[in-house]
Design an enzyme around this catalytic site. Structure first.
Site, mmCIF file in Angstrom:
data_model
loop_
_atom_site.group_PDB
_atom_site.id
_atom_site.type_symbol
_atom_site.label_atom_id
_atom_site.label_comp_id
_atom_site.label_asym_id
_atom_site.label_seq_id
_atom_site.Cartn_x
_atom_site.Cartn_y
_atom_site.Cartn_z
ATOM 1 N N LYS A 94 46.093 38.090 37.979
ATOM 2 C CA LYS A 94 46.592 39.389 38.431
ATOM 3 C C LYS A 94 46.284 39.601 39.915
ATOM 4 C CE LYS A 94 46.409 41.813 33.994
ATOM 5 N NZ LYS A 94 45.816 42.950 33.242
ATOM 6 N N ALA A 102 41.743 42.829 37.241
ATOM 7 C CA ALA A 102 40.799 43.055 36.151
ATOM 8 C C ALA A 102 41.501 42.882 34.819
ATOM 9 C CB ALA A 102 40.186 44.457 36.248
ATOM 10 N N ASP A 103 40.753 42.408 33.846
ATOM 11 C CA ASP A 103 41.293 42.302 32.496
ATOM 12 C C ASP A 103 40.148 42.286 31.498
ATOM 13 O OD1 ASP A 103 43.018 41.718 30.198
ATOM 14 O OD2 ASP A 103 44.474 41.146 31.715
ATOM 15 N N GLN A 104 40.512 42.427 30.240
ATOM 16 C CA GLN A 104 39.534 42.530 29.166
ATOM 17 C C GLN A 104 40.050 41.798 27.948
ATOM 18 O OE1 GLN A 104 39.008 46.464 27.212
ATOM 19 N NE2 GLN A 104 36.914 46.373 27.989
ATOM 20 N N ALA A 164 36.452 41.326 32.877
ATOM 21 C CA ALA A 164 36.392 40.459 34.057
ATOM 22 C C ALA A 164 37.039 41.134 35.256
ATOM 23 C CB ALA A 164 37.092 39.136 33.780
#
Length: 205
Positions: free
Chosen positions: A65, A81-83, A118
């Protein structure tokens, strides 16, 4: 008045998540947002073929991203950011409708699961900082009636959350305990992010 954010341009968040934006603004950062438009499912499939575990998958998604937006704005500091939610050997995703949300809550009921959150900072098309933190959430046993009531009260907004709960709102009622930083649960680990921004010379505090 002294400024906290010292970079010449605002931090560019590669996401349109209102929750992540709220965390950054609440921490006093100057932020703009832009959707990354990456194909998350394609990235996940590639990561699975490489055998990446859930924390590494979260890191890969955050990096992709950040890089996607950085390629369009090479002079900016871009945050991706990601989860990833993992319960046992299963990785869960956002769902499309209420029935799928109901099935997911049934699967998580009475169990502990991990949220791997993250972040990645990209400048000039390169990732210069990355970090992953994990929170462990124990969901209390839920009856079908309790699940239906929760989904009715929470409304369609639950479809925006990977775990079909929003811990910062009504979702808090679903849990017995949480181990981990609050911002990790919400999908953007603030403490390692702020440390990274200090290393980059972006913060005065």
């Amino acid at each position: 008045m002294p400024a906290l954010w010292t970079a010449s341009e605002k931090l560019l968040l590669a996401s349109t998540s209102a929750t992540r934006l709220g965390l950054l603004v609440g921490a006093g950062l100057s932020v703009e947002t832009q959707s990354s438009n990456v194909d998350e499912r394609a990235i996940e499939q590639a990561a699975q073929s490489e055998g990446l575990d859930p924390p590494a998958l979260a890191a890969r998604l955050a990096a992709e991203k950040a890089l996607a937006v950085s390629s369009r704005h090479p002079g900016r500091i871009v945050l991706g950011a990601d989860q990833v939610l993992a319960c046992g050997s299963s990785v869960f995703h956002k769902v499309d409708d209420r029935e799928a949300a109901r099935r997911q809550l049934q699967a998580l009921s009475g169990k502990s699961h991990a949220l791997h959150s993250a972040g990645a900072i990209a400048i000039g098309g390169k990732v210069v900082e990355s970090f992953v933190t994990t929170a462990i959430l124990a969901m209390r046993p839920l009856t079908d009636e309790a699940i239906d009531l929760y989904l009715e009260l929470a409304g369609p907004s639950v479809l925006h959350s990977v775990g079909v709960y929003q811990y910062e709102g009504l979702g808090v009622h679903l849990f017995d305990s949480v181990e981990g930083d609050h911002s990790t649960v919400l999908g953007l680990p603030l403490l390692p992010l702020l440390s990274a921004l200090r290393r980059l010379g972006c913060l005065s505090l």
